[in-house]
Design a protein around this motif. Structure first.
Motif, mmCIF file in Angstrom:
data_model
loop_
_atom_site.group_PDB
_atom_site.id
_atom_site.type_symbol
_atom_site.label_atom_id
_atom_site.label_comp_id
_atom_site.label_asym_id
_atom_site.label_seq_id
_atom_site.Cartn_x
_atom_site.Cartn_y
_atom_site.Cartn_z
ATOM 1 N N PRO A 86 32.814 52.155 71.044
ATOM 2 C CA PRO A 86 31.893 51.896 72.154
ATOM 3 C C PRO A 86 31.222 53.185 72.634
ATOM 4 O O PRO A 86 31.864 54.244 72.684
ATOM 5 C CB PRO A 86 32.813 51.313 73.240
ATOM 6 N N GLY A 87 29.919 53.079 72.941
ATOM 7 C CA GLY A 87 29.161 54.241 73.395
ATOM 8 C C GLY A 87 28.336 54.886 72.304
ATOM 9 O O GLY A 87 27.401 55.637 72.586
ATOM 10 N N THR A 88 28.661 54.606 71.028
ATOM 11 C CA THR A 88 27.875 55.152 69.921
ATOM 12 C C THR A 88 26.690 54.233 69.626
ATOM 13 O O THR A 88 26.695 53.057 69.965
ATOM 14 C CB THR A 88 28.740 55.304 68.663
ATOM 15 N N GLU A 89 25.667 54.796 68.988
ATOM 16 C CA GLU A 89 24.422 54.050 68.786
ATOM 17 C C GLU A 89 24.300 53.503 67.364
ATOM 18 O O GLU A 89 24.841 54.076 66.409
ATOM 19 C CB GLU A 89 23.215 54.946 69.085
ATOM 20 N N VAL A 90 23.586 52.400 67.269
ATOM 21 C CA VAL A 90 23.256 51.782 65.985
ATOM 22 C C VAL A 90 21.760 51.473 65.990
ATOM 23 O O VAL A 90 21.241 50.916 66.959
ATOM 24 C CB VAL A 90 24.046 50.470 65.757
ATOM 25 N N LYS A 91 21.080 51.860 64.913
ATOM 26 C CA LYS A 91 19.653 51.567 64.792
ATOM 27 C C LYS A 91 19.458 50.410 63.813
ATOM 28 O O LYS A 91 19.953 50.456 62.680
ATOM 29 C CB LYS A 91 18.898 52.801 64.320
ATOM 30 N N LEU A 92 18.740 49.399 64.268
ATOM 31 C CA LEU A 92 18.466 48.224 63.429
ATOM 32 C C LEU A 92 16.977 48.093 63.185
ATOM 33 O O LEU A 92 16.163 48.253 64.112
ATOM 34 C CB LEU A 92 18.973 46.952 64.106
ATOM 35 N N GLU A 93 16.615 47.802 61.952
ATOM 36 C CA GLU A 93 15.244 47.404 61.615
ATOM 37 C C GLU A 93 15.272 45.912 61.361
ATOM 38 O O GLU A 93 16.088 45.423 60.562
ATOM 39 C CB GLU A 93 14.752 48.148 60.383
ATOM 40 N N VAL A 94 14.386 45.175 62.032
ATOM 41 C CA VAL A 94 14.447 43.717 62.030
ATOM 42 C C VAL A 94 13.088 43.135 61.655
ATOM 43 O O VAL A 94 12.045 43.589 62.150
ATOM 44 C CB VAL A 94 14.870 43.205 63.430
ATOM 45 N N ALA A 95 13.098 42.141 60.779
ATOM 46 C CA ALA A 95 11.898 41.370 60.466
ATOM 47 C C ALA A 95 11.978 40.046 61.218
ATOM 48 O O ALA A 95 13.015 39.403 61.229
ATOM 49 C CB ALA A 95 11.799 41.124 58.969
ATOM 50 N N LEU A 101 10.460 45.307 63.500
ATOM 51 C CA LEU A 101 10.854 45.682 64.848
ATOM 52 C C LEU A 101 12.023 46.655 64.762
ATOM 53 O O LEU A 101 12.895 46.518 63.895
ATOM 54 C CB LEU A 101 11.261 44.449 65.658
ATOM 55 N N HIS A 102 12.046 47.632 65.654
ATOM 56 C CA HIS A 102 13.111 48.632 65.642
ATOM 57 C C HIS A 102 13.878 48.598 66.959
ATOM 58 O O HIS A 102 13.283 48.599 68.039
ATOM 59 C CB HIS A 102 12.522 50.026 65.395
ATOM 60 N N PHE A 103 15.190 48.542 66.835
ATOM 61 C CA PHE A 103 16.066 48.503 68.007
ATOM 62 C C PHE A 103 17.095 49.623 67.890
ATOM 63 O O PHE A 103 17.663 49.846 66.820
ATOM 64 C CB PHE A 103 16.810 47.160 68.100
ATOM 65 N N THR A 104 17.307 50.329 68.994
ATOM 66 C CA THR A 104 18.413 51.284 69.090
ATOM 67 C C THR A 104 19.386 50.745 70.119
ATOM 68 O O THR A 104 19.067 50.658 71.307
ATOM 69 C CB THR A 104 17.920 52.679 69.497
ATOM 70 N N LEU A 105 20.547 50.339 69.643
ATOM 71 C CA LEU A 105 21.522 49.679 70.500
ATOM 72 C C LEU A 105 22.761 50.552 70.657
ATOM 73 O O LEU A 105 23.167 51.249 69.719
ATOM 74 C CB LEU A 105 21.938 48.332 69.896
ATOM 75 N N LYS A 106 23.351 50.505 71.823
ATOM 76 C CA LYS A 106 24.576 51.244 72.077
ATOM 77 C C LYS A 106 25.748 50.274 72.035
ATOM 78 O O LYS A 106 25.769 49.269 72.747
ATOM 79 C CB LYS A 106 24.508 51.944 73.439
ATOM 80 N N ARG A 107 26.711 50.577 71.180
ATOM 81 C CA ARG A 107 27.876 49.702 71.054
ATOM 82 C C ARG A 107 28.629 49.606 72.384
ATOM 83 O O ARG A 107 28.713 50.579 73.134
ATOM 84 C CB ARG A 107 28.831 50.225 69.986
#
Length: 445
Positions: A167-176, A184-190
């Protein structure tokens, strides 16, 4: 029924079914002729095993880099199981431990339920109040990259492993997304994902709302407490209830049975059928409707899957509720988790489940009594998008009835029609049921 064959199922579209004696015990109970037939049926395919052995040796000898025997055999086992259907899998020690963590309803991640479609990872549904849901990721979104790494051809377990973490670390997702030309690009924090499976509120005096986000071991008990709380807020029994199962990916079979039973006084809830006799089970309702017969509307959509479809089918077929929304996901298979030695396990599809009227949901789903698309003041929120369903998953089990091919192709909150049109329509239908006093006839369609 041996206890070592029992476990809770994961939130990722898995149901649990205990199994009993092994094959050897089953064969011993039959006559000589039957035993001979069984022996022939389960005899090892020596020619195919010889081919396997030759390929194994060729890889060890000629592959570009050394590969351990364990890695090759683990890959072979994974391929043998994933080739059966999208829900069977081999759980190595790490994956099996993670499954056991998942059943507690708490893990570090983004809050996504995912499946595989056309070699990519596709979102079945985001979990409420999680980083994924708050960022705006939707059912049907295709994840093309995780932290810059293409997921095409990646196994589901590997993709989930990449999205989970501290938790607290980031994940970058590329989404169609359907209808959107650019990724679409999302930067999410666990976050620590704590799945609070039951939420409730009053829609207006006399009319309650309960949302179930997933089915865990304590969901039925939480549901009863939620209804008691609504009765208390209403200062008397509710006139009617909207049960929201949209984007509910399923969970524990017994929880689905418990929730269905909470609204029924009698009747069949669900039954399962498999090859082994221990896979054939029937679940009957017992007296104790917590709404005392008050009308119900159940909200569903393409993200309503598995255990959530059991509840929808049980309440629909027993004429206890009207189903409103769009056709559900269509996962009607039962997975059994079979522990093996060395802290590993096999998650194997062992049965199909059927609604009280004998309909298989597999790759078909539940058809609502009243179809309501997710509209907002003249505009479709889905923008023509069709959500991922079980029938779209590679290698899915066919519906035994042969149906899945045709199916692929008042006051209230003044802003409810704009913010949640389906819920607005569900409340309208619920009010009409209360006013008509003809609920039994209305719900029988």
């Amino acid at each position: 029924m041996t206890s070592r064959f029992r476990t809770l199922s994961t939130l990722c579209l898995t149901l649990t079914l205990g199994i009993g004696p092994g094959m050897g015990a089953a064969m011993a109970a039959e006559g000589p002729a039957a035993s001979s037939d069984k022996a022939a049926q389960y005899a090892l395919p020596l020619k195919e095993l010889q081919t396997f052995s030759e390929i194994f040796q060729r890889i060890k000898q000629d592959y570009v880099k050394p590969v351990s025997d364990k890695e090759l055999l683990d890959n072979a086992i994974q391929g043998m199981l994933t080739g059966l259907d999208p829900h069977s899998a081999y759980l190595d020690a790490k994956a099996f431990k993670q499954l056991q963590i998942d059943t507690t309803g708490e893990f570090g991640g983004l809050g996504l339920v995912v499946g595989i479609k056309d070699g990519f990872i596709q979102v079945v549904s985001p979990i409420d109040d999680t980083p994924a849901q708050r960022a705006g990721i939707k059912s049907g979104d295709i994840i093309t990259r995780i932290n810059g790494v293409s997921v095409q051809g990646m196994g589901l377990d590997e993709a989930v492993k990449m999205m989970r973490g501290k938790p607290g670390t980031e994940v970058k997702l590329e989404v169609a997304r359907e209808g959107v030309s650019k990724p679409l690009h999302f930067t999410l924090k666990r976050e620590v994902i704590r799945v609070d499976s039951v939420k409730s509120r009053m829609l207006e005096p006399g009319y309650g709302y309960v949302r179930i986000t997933s089915f865990q071991a304590n969901t039925a008990a939480s549901l009863k407490k939620a209804v008691e709380k609504l009765d208390h807020e209403n200062k008397g029994a509710l006139k009617g209830l909207v049960l929201d199962l949209r984007n509910n990916p399923g969970g524990v079979l017994n929880a689905a049975v418990g929730v269905s039973n909470a609204f029924l006084n009698h009747g069949l809830i669900v039954y399962t059928k498999g090859r082994m006799s221990d896979a054939d089970l029937r679940y009957e309702a017992t007296p104790g409707d917590i709404l005392h017969g008050a009308p119900m509307v159940v909200l569903v959509n393409g993200g309503t899957a598995s255990a959530a479809e059991i509840v929808s089918g049980a309440l629909k077929d027993n004429h206890r509720a009207l189903i409103v929304g769009t056709r559900t996901f269509g996962k009607g298979s039962v997975q059994t988790v079979l522990p093996l030695s060395h802290d590993t396990a096999v998650k194997l599809t062992t049965a199909l489940y059927f609604t009280p009227n004998g309909h298989s949901i597999q790759a078909e789903g539940i058809e609502p009594n009243i179809v309501v698309e997710p509209l907002a003041v003249g505009k479709s929120l889905s923008d023509g998008f069709q959500a991922l369903r079980e029938a779209d998953l590679a290698g899915h089990l066919a519906n035994p009835d042969g149906k899945d091919q045709n199916l692929r192709n008042g006051k209230g909150d003044p802003g409810l029609a704009r913010t949640d049109f389906q819920l607005y329509e569900a409340l309208t239908v619920l009010k009409s049921l209360v006013l008509s006093r003809g609920f039994g006839a209305a719900a029988s369609g």
